[in-house]
Design an enzyme around this catalytic site. Structure first.
Site, PDB file in Angstrom:
ATOM      1  N   ALA A 120      73.992  36.462  86.913  1.00  0.00           N
ATOM      2  CA  ALA A 120      75.123  35.801  86.258  1.00  0.00           C
ATOM      3  C   ALA A 120      75.634  34.637  87.106  1.00  0.00           C
ATOM      4  O   ALA A 120      75.875  33.535  86.586  1.00  0.00           O
ATOM      5  CB  ALA A 120      76.246  36.805  86.003  1.00  0.00           C
ATOM      6  N   TYR A 121      75.801  34.883  88.395  1.00  0.00           N
ATOM      7  CA  TYR A 121      76.298  33.835  89.288  1.00  0.00           C
ATOM      8  C   TYR A 121      75.316  32.671  89.345  1.00  0.00           C
ATOM      9  O   TYR A 121      75.699  31.499  89.227  1.00  0.00           O
ATOM     10  CB  TYR A 121      76.509  34.433  90.679  1.00  0.00           C
ATOM     11  CG  TYR A 121      77.083  33.475  91.700  1.00  0.00           C
ATOM     12  CD1 TYR A 121      78.379  32.997  91.575  1.00  0.00           C
ATOM     13  CD2 TYR A 121      76.329  33.077  92.801  1.00  0.00           C
ATOM     14  CE1 TYR A 121      78.909  32.128  92.517  1.00  0.00           C
ATOM     15  CE2 TYR A 121      76.850  32.215  93.749  1.00  0.00           C
ATOM     16  CZ  TYR A 121      78.148  31.742  93.602  1.00  0.00           C
ATOM     17  OH  TYR A 121      78.668  30.876  94.536  1.00  0.00           O
ATOM     18  N   SER A 122      74.027  32.985  89.489  1.00  0.00           N
ATOM     19  CA  SER A 122      73.018  31.940  89.579  1.00  0.00           C
ATOM     20  C   SER A 122      72.932  31.146  88.280  1.00  0.00           C
ATOM     21  O   SER A 122      72.794  29.921  88.297  1.00  0.00           O
ATOM     22  CB  SER A 122      71.665  32.569  89.912  1.00  0.00           C
ATOM     23  OG  SER A 122      70.680  31.574  90.093  1.00  0.00           O
TER      24      SER A 122
ATOM     25  N   SER B 249      75.339  30.582  86.200  1.00  0.00           N
ATOM     26  CA  SER B 249      76.504  29.700  86.123  1.00  0.00           C
ATOM     27  C   SER B 249      76.322  28.477  87.021  1.00  0.00           C
ATOM     28  O   SER B 249      76.725  27.363  86.662  1.00  0.00           O
ATOM     29  CB  SER B 249      77.779  30.455  86.505  1.00  0.00           C
ATOM     30  OG  SER B 249      77.871  30.695  87.909  1.00  0.00           O
TER      31      SER B 249
END
Length: 244
Positions: free
Chosen positions: A151-153, A155
């Site tokens: 999810a972080y990557s 974004s």
């Protein structure tokens, strides 16, 4: 041309954002220290800057709220006369495998990291003085593909896309726009939830065999915002000690 340049730094109350705010102040910038909730921390950054003879003011804003972000730029213009650099260091991270991530966490990450970057970039495009600089933040995990970071990557992949397109949209204004993609860096955001063994493992990955520091990344930001770094434009700079 004003004698004092002005920087807006989101996420400026801690970690990389704080280090960048203090480094730019040391370079002579007046700094608007943006923060989401840590007022005491933001005021401590302002106190550190003004205590060293610089100029700074704290400004609270949810970076995904376009009205609040516009007010931060209003404050910069009213207090210091304009904006010459925008450093968008605010971000949110939650780690879990794809199969296990709470979708509420996904929504929060996307709101802060994607919408927030777009909102700040939009104000930067509208309000920066010609000759200025924009620095956003991605992550080296976009290329490293660590499990748990989907999810972080994702974004931050969006951040890279917005950044590179904005650099081309600002043609003719002498504004450089770049993303910095740190590797493992010793910030509260990175260290939160990791045990000592995990931290030691990650610190051993780069050939330089240590974690990055906020000051390492702040130096990259200051370079990109300087005349010396102005020819660097539309790039993702992976400041990660050589980790691959």
């Amino acid at each position: 041309m004003p004698s004092t340049k002005v920087a807006v730094v989101t996420g400026g109350s801690r970690g990389i954002g704080r280090a960048a705010a203090e480094r730019l102040a040391a370079r002579g910038y007046a700094v608007v220290v943006g923060y989401a909730g840590g007022q005491d921390a933001a005021e401590s950054v302002v106190a550190a800057i003004t205590g060293n003879g610089g100029q700074a003011v704290a400004a609270r804003a949810d970076v995904a709220d376009e009205t609040a972000v516009a007010a931060v730029f209003d404050l910069a213009e009213q207090r210091f006369g304009g904006v010459d650099a925008v450093v968008h260091a605010a971000g949110r991270m939650a780690l879990a495998p794809v199969a296990e991530l709470d979708l509420a966490d996904l929504d929060g990450i996307l709101r802060t990291n994607v919408r927030g970057t777009f909102v700040v970039a939009q104000q930067a495009a509208r309000r920066l003085r010609d000759g200025g600089s924009v620095v956003t933040f991605s992550t080296s995990v976009v290329g490293l593909a660590f499990p748990g970071y989907a999810a972080y990557s994702a974004s931050k992949g969006a951040v890279e896309a917005v950044t590179l397109i904005l650099a081309r949209e600002l043609r003719g204004r002498n504004i450089n726009v770049n993303a910095v993609a740190p590797g493992p860096t010793a910030t509260d955001l990175f260290l939160d939830g990791k045990d000592d063994a995990t931290i030691a493992h990650l610190a051993a990955q780069p050939p330089l065999e240590r974690l990055g520091t906020p000051e390492d990344i702040a130096e990259v930001v200051a370079f990109l915002a300087s005349e010396a770094g102005h020819w660097v434009n539309g790039q993702v700079l992976r400041a990660n000690g050589g980790i691959i």
